[in-house]
Design a protein around this motif. Structure first.
Motif: not given
Length: 775
Positions: A196, A199, A251, A255, A327, A334
């Motif tokens: 991504s 991301a 991050v 996820r 976020l 992301v």
């Protein structure tokens, strides 16, 4: 700590506009402060506790006003082949340069080499010393232009004219062209890791913000604290590397939590509470290691350490606040492609199905809830399905099936690479280490050829004859005894102060400044101090750039082992608290020692022995920068703790939830192996970018850190660690009961957050938690 960070993550997620606005204000404030702050002045570096510094202080006391703070240029004239600089035509050219330089408004003095006797014995080389009124940083191009023009005219006459010193030296850039390439490589690694662009871009964006704040703040405080360009370069290097990695870990955990069925809000809180806890711990180890450099007792090293520690601290705060705020703006962007598509379709359907009378905010909230619900539903099947294999789990199975061969191979491999450390020589490379394309290097070589290799590094002997009945006779005796010392090429006539009780001599060694024979000569002169001083009633001390570099190298070498012991002891204590184990910290510490010694061995092989040096743009191999090894130890310690915490904490989490020791290793690598490898590749690419720097210290540190990350992350953490854990089995998590009662509970894995996010843990069907044996 996990609970506190969980609430911090939720707060940043909800108040994202405020968080971003605050960081914008901080960035603007740092920029304004850097712009209006006075330019940092050239400050004299002090090295307390060494003889060279004591002798320099004595000179400053007994010869007040004699030492000029102005920049100097040593103009070296080499006659064409078959000619002499003393011939009429060449002499006129030299005298014209000296005359024009003396008439320049910014020049304090220009010494004629023929009057000063600065002509080589063969008559082929001469040099003139030009002293400016201002420091090198304060000189403008217009002020330097008359001297530079005179030099250019002399070159046009056919003579070879080179310039040493700092006055006309080219300003070097801390970074090189590959620094930008390093960032691009980091971006590519992030895109491959996350699949991504958002991301991948988020860690880069937040890291750049953190580095911007740090570098601008250093610029604003440079004048106040005497910070150099190397300070800013080191802070930038570390801030960028850890900034990307810390954001990457947050991050990545976000996820993972979304993949377990949590909403964006819950996943953000859990990511900051779990991965954020590891970020805080790992970052604090880097800060402590850098701040601990003050124990060496060198002010320059202390300021560089504190500045770099500040940059790391900013990166931690950015990862805990700015990352969750961003976020909040892109909660689904992301995610992996499949989940992004599910969220996008659910959002569109929710917006189409909203009542026409509903307000904009109500429709948006409904769309967000629909997207979260769709992602949770799409993830539910993955949560309860058997874990999918990936590269991390496959590698872990390979290691756990053959732990002993992998362990032996990793230890022997790193041990062999570390062998050059036994020949480690510390020093402070000067003009001889610069590229032959620079006039400073060519001036150095010309002086060495015309006046001898030791001419570029004379020893300054400060004779204190206050206690002598006949000071001049005492100085003469010391002069003659020094001149008779093996390894001394010549000793200048003494220069007395106004009181006539202190004199300065210049002793030229027969070997170059970085030659080990010169180091031995300084030791010999100091060791023979008593017989040299005998009967004179006077005392002397040795200083000068060469002696100062030797003393600094020795001071740092003496401090390296105690500092290493301090760092190792800190590692044992911190890891014992985090993992509640005795053997895991011992294993981590041994791995850290292997990686740092191997990295130092590689540095010695390249920069001291010259193996492959030309590939890195190293013109001349020689002693390793004195401050480099201790910096490497401190920084690698912190980075090693990064990987140790992020990887082993996931292994421990799987173990305490009922998995066997070997299966826990596989599960930990399945969850974190790919991310740790990505983080290592990012750090390596960022550090490697600084290898193209013109500044020797930054080039050496960049290479050392890049190779250290390679060894620590990809050999120690990926091979040595799982092999040891597989061999130890349940004993890896053993902790005596007395220690268990004393050690504080640090919830790095976020166990106290179970159910805090309002969603059941995906592993709630696993056996109940059990403590490691002995706890």
């Amino acid at each position: 700590m996990a609970s506190l960070l969980y609430r911090l993550g939720l707060g940043a997620f909800h108040r994202r506009l405020l968080v971003i606005a605050l960081w914008g204000l901080v960035l603007v404030g740092a920029a304004v402060g850097s712009a209006v702050a006075p330019q940092a002045e050239d400050s004299t570096t002090t090295m307390p506790g060494i003889e060279s510094q004591q002798a320099y202080d004595l000179m400053a006391e007994r010869f007040p006003g004699a030492a000029s703070d102005g920049a100097t240029a040593r103009v070296v004239f080499v006659a064409p082949d078959g000619q002499l600089v003393t011939s009429a035509g060449n002499r006129a050219v030299v005298e014209d340069v000296v005359s024009e330089a003396a008439d320049a408004g910014a020049v304090a003095s220009a010494v004629d080499p023929f009057a000063a006797g600065a002509v080589s014995e063969d008559g082929g080389t001469a040099y003139a010393t030009v002293t400016f009124k201002e420091t090198a940083n304060d000189l403008t191009d217009a002020e330097k232009a008359p001297v530079q023009d005179a030099i250019d005219e002399a070159r046009a006459s056919g003579m070879t004219v080179e310039v040493g010193g700092d006055a006309l030296a080219d300003q070097v850039e801390a970074g090189g062209p590959a620094e930008g390439i390093g960032v691009l490589v980091a971006a590519l690694v992030l895109v491959i890791t996350f699949g991504s662009l958002v991301a991948a871009g988020l860690p880069l964006l937040t890291a750049v913000v953190g580095v911007g704040v740090s570098v601008l703040a250093i610029g604003a405080l440079a004048s106040t604290f005497g910070l150099s360009s190397s300070t800013s370069s080191l802070a930038s290097m570390l801030g960028l590397a850890v900034g990307i990695d810390y954001a990457l870990f947050v991050v990545s955990r976000y996820r993972e939590e979304r993949g377990k069925g949590r909403t964006a809000r819950e996943a953000t809180g859990m990511a900051v509470g779990t991965a954020g806890s590891a970020v805080v711990f790992a970052g604090l180890t880097v800060i402590i290691a850098l701040a601990g450099l003050f124990v060496v007792g060198i002010p320059t090293l202390t300021t560089m350490g504190f500045a770099a520690a500040g940059a790391v601290a900013v990166s931690i705060v950015v990862a805990l606040t700015l990352v969750p705020a961003l976020l909040g703006f892109w909660p689904n962007a992301v995610l992996p492609r499949r989940l992004r598509k599910v969220a996008r379709n659910a959002r569109k359907a929710a917006l189409r199905g909203s009542a026409s009378g509903a307000g904009r905010h109500a429709r948006r909230r409904a769309a967000v809830r629909a997207a979260d619900g769709a992602v949770a539903a799409a993830s539910a099947e993955d949560v309860h399905a058997a874990p999918r294999n990936n590269g991390g789990s496959r590698w872990a199975r390979f290691v756990t099936r053959r732990p002993l061969p992998v362990l032996i191979a990793s230890v022997i491999g790193l041990g062999v690479i570390a062998l050059p450390v036994l020949d480690l020589q510390l020093g402070m490379p000067g003009a001889e280490s610069k590229s032959v394309s620079s006039t400073e290097r060519r001036a150095y070589d010309a002086l060495a050829e015309g006046f001898g290799p030791g001419f570029n590094g004379p020893l300054t002997i400060v004779v204190d004859a206050q206690g002598s009945a006949d000071p001049r006779s005492a100085v003469t005796d010391i002069h003659d005894r020094l001149a008779g010392t093996d390894g001394v090429e010549s000793v200048s006539a003494p220069r007395f102060n106004e009181a006539g009780d202190t004199a300065v001599l210049s002793a030229v060694p027969s070997t170059s400044p970085t030659d080990t024979a010169t180091v031995e000569l300084v030791g010999t002169i100091r060791g023979d101090r008593a017989p040299i001083e005998a009967g004179t009633g006077a005392t002397f001390e040795v200083t000068g750039t060469t002696a100062l570099n030797i003393d600094v190298a020795q001071k740092i070498q003496d401090a390296l082992v105690p500092y290493l012991i301090l760092i190792v002891g800190l590692a044992l204590l911190l890891l014992m608290v985090v993992f509640r184990s005795v053997l895991v910290p011992l294993k981590a510490t041994l791995g850290f020692l292997l990686s740092v010694l191997a990295a130092l061995g590689a540095v010695v092989a390249v920069f001291q022995w010259g193996w492959g040096a030309e590939l890195l743009g190293v013109e001349q191999a020689g002693p390793i920068m004195s401050m480099m090894p201790i910096f490497l130890v401190g920084i690698v310690f912190g980075l090693a703790m990064d990987y140790e915490v992020f990887l082993v904490s996931r292994i421990r989490e799987s173990y305490v939830h009922g998995e066997s020791p070997k299966q826990a290793v596989v599960s930990g690598f399945r969850a974190s192996g790919r991310v740790v490898v990505a983080a290592a590749l990012i750090m390596m690419s960022v550090f490697a970018g600084f290898v193209t720097a013109d500044e020797s210290m930054i080039k050496t540190i960049g290479f050392g850190l890049a190779i250290a990350v390679l060894f620590d992350a990809l050999v120690v953490r990926m091979a040595f660690v799982p092999a040891v854990l597989a061999l130890l089995g349940r004993w890896a998590w053993w902790l005596p009961q007395p220690l268990a009662r004393i050690l504080p509970m640090v919830d790095v894995e976020g166990e106290k957050l179970t159910g805090a996010a309002g969603a059941p843990r995906p592993d709630s069907t696993e056996p109940s938690e059990r403590q490691p044996a002995g706890v």
